[in-house]
Motif scaffolding. Sequence first.
Motif, short mmCIF file in Angstrom:
data_model
loop_
_atom_site.label_atom_id
_atom_site.label_comp_id
_atom_site.label_asym_id
_atom_site.label_seq_id
_atom_site.Cartn_x
_atom_site.Cartn_y
_atom_site.Cartn_z
N SER A 2 31.39 85.28 -24.37
CA SER A 2 30.36 85.61 -23.39
C SER A 2 30.07 87.11 -23.42
CB SER A 2 30.82 85.21 -21.99
OG SER A 2 31.85 86.07 -21.54
N GLN A 3 28.95 87.49 -22.81
CA GLN A 3 28.61 88.91 -22.71
C GLN A 3 29.72 89.67 -21.96
OE1 GLN A 3 26.15 90.63 -24.04
NE2 GLN A 3 26.48 92.55 -22.97
N SER A 4 30.19 89.11 -20.85
CA SER A 4 31.26 89.76 -20.09
C SER A 4 32.54 89.84 -20.91
CB SER A 4 31.52 89.02 -18.78
OG SER A 4 30.38 89.11 -17.95
N GLY A 5 32.82 88.79 -21.68
CA GLY A 5 34.01 88.79 -22.52
C GLY A 5 33.94 89.85 -23.61
N SER A 6 32.78 90.01 -24.22
CA SER A 6 32.64 91.04 -25.26
C SER A 6 32.71 92.43 -24.66
CB SER A 6 31.36 90.84 -26.07
OG SER A 6 30.21 91.04 -25.27
N GLN A 7 32.20 92.60 -23.43
CA GLN A 7 32.29 93.89 -22.75
C GLN A 7 33.74 94.22 -22.43
OE1 GLN A 7 29.94 96.14 -22.29
NE2 GLN A 7 28.33 94.86 -23.12
N ALA A 8 34.50 93.23 -21.98
CA ALA A 8 35.92 93.46 -21.68
C ALA A 8 36.69 93.81 -22.95
CB ALA A 8 36.52 92.24 -21.00
N ALA A 9 36.42 93.08 -24.04
CA ALA A 9 37.09 93.38 -25.31
C ALA A 9 36.76 94.80 -25.76
CB ALA A 9 36.68 92.37 -26.37
N ALA A 10 35.50 95.21 -25.61
CA ALA A 10 35.09 96.56 -25.99
C ALA A 10 35.81 97.60 -25.14
CB ALA A 10 33.58 96.71 -25.84
N PHE A 11 36.00 97.30 -23.85
CA PHE A 11 36.69 98.25 -22.97
C PHE A 11 38.08 98.56 -23.51
CE2 PHE A 11 39.59 99.33 -19.59
CZ PHE A 11 38.89 100.32 -18.89
N PHE A 12 38.87 97.55 -23.76
CA PHE A 12 40.24 97.78 -24.19
C PHE A 12 40.30 98.42 -25.57
CE2 PHE A 12 40.71 94.62 -20.81
CZ PHE A 12 41.60 95.31 -20.01
#
Length: 114
Positions: A2-12
């Motif tokens: 998901s968009q939120s999932g990819s954003q979270a992965a990018a954060f870490f």
Amino acid sequence: MSQSGSQAAAFFRDVRQSRVVWLVRDDDGSPAPLSADGTRSLPFWSTSARAQRAAKIWGHGLRVESMPLDTWRDRDLPDAAREGHKIGINWSGPRLIGWDFTPMEVLNRLAAAD
């Protein structure tokens, strides 16, 4: 993912490389919106550009600030846990939405990323 999932992965990924987290604030502090479950979420971003977009969307004179990852991990996340807050990670889009984690979940993901 998901968009939120990819954003979270990018954060870490980003904070592991840069060793910096970004937040938006004004003289009264940082926004802490109420989540659907009734808890407050403190939002953080992995890059200055992401935080700049959030500050522009929220407006109200918010400015972007950085914080060393070690300070965030050792001081701010434990404080957020004691206060019962969640941590918003790389919220994006016109309504600034994304995933929220408990401070312990964030610490665990950071430890797994190191």
